[in-house]
Design a protein around this motif. Structure first.
Motif: not given
Length: 266
Positions: A27-29, A35-36, A41-44, A97-99
């Motif tokens: 779903s959109d949510s 994504f968020e 995670a990218r910055h943790d 983003a996952l990749g």
């Protein structure tokens, strides 16, 4: 109920697609939450790895058409901008983003991984699946292109096998998915938690900086390919508004063969 749950054990997070009533449809949510989570995670720098799974005996049934329902088979007015393009592209943003995560990513699959769920699996560094898991990209049987996932399926499986699954909607067992290169390990239905724990222990021997650097190098290979997110979203939106999707989705909802699946007259 929260459709996306995050729990943390030390330096590892477990991300769970948590909408069992829809078999964890995207779903959109749910797409926004995923994504968020990727952006955070990218910055943790304290986070070393992520395990992605689905609740309730399913990984993901794929994309949810809830936000698209009113547009099925409905062409745009001349000159009208199509809001479906941005909606569909947002899932492409999740795949990218996952990749791009600097951490290792394990997909733990139990049950169906269809369409967009198949695409999520293609983003993983390691895929562990139960024997009852099934995999398919059925979009073309519904009159839709598997637009956003196609580049990721191609990168994961190679051209010949990607064409086989994307253009036919073939359904794979866990063993067949392993033979195709989508799944790394197949385990008994009750052995998934132990297998995931074993993978996490193995990854703990890896240096986080070295993992991140290696993934950046591997990501460079992907950057040489064109970014198809907008083109894919445009193709998906046009197909959804066209007659094939209207006929295919109507047939699917009534559990009947689509018009093109019926035998040609002799």
């Amino acid at each position: 109920m929260t459709p996306f749950q995050i729990s943390r054990q030390g330096s590892v997070e477990h991300w769970t697609l948590n909408d069992p009533g829809s078999r964890n449809a995207l779903s959109d949510s749910l797409v926004l939450a995923l994504f968020e989570a990727c952006l955070r995670a990218r910055h943790d720098s304290s986070l070393r790895g992520i395990v992605l799974s689905g609740a309730g005996g399913a990984f993901s049934a794929g994309g949810s058409l809830g936000g698209f329902a009113s547009a099925i088979g409905q062409p745009l007015m001349p000159g009208q901008d199509d809001p479906l393009i941005a909606l569909n592209r947002s899932f492409g943003d999740v795949l990218h983003a996952l990749g791009e995560l600097p951490q290792w990513l394990v997909c733990a699959v139990d049950g169906p991984a269809m369409g967009g769920g198949f695409g999520l699996v293609c983003c993983a560094d390691l895929v562990i699946a139960t024997e009852r898991s099934v995999f398919a990209t059925p979009e073309v049987t519904l009159g839709l292109p598997p637009a956003q996932i196609a580049p990721f399926v191609w990168q994961r499986l190679g051209d010949a096998v990607a064409r086989q699954c994307l253009l036919s909607g073939v359904r794979w067992s866990a063993a067949q998915a392993q033979a195709a290169g989508l799944v790394n390990t197949v385990v008994a239905n009750d052995a998934l938690p132990a297998a995931v724990d074993g993978a996490v222990r193995a990854y703990r021997a890896t240096a986080p900086g070295a993992v991140a650097a290696t993934k950046r190098l591997l990501q460079r290979l992907r950057t040489h390919a064109p970014d198809l997110r907008t083109e894919a979203a445009t193709a998906f939106a046009a197909a959804l508004r066209g007659p094939e999707a209207a006929a295919g989705l109507h047939a699917f909802s009534h559990q009947r063969p689509a018009p093109w699946a019926q035998e040609d007259p002799a």
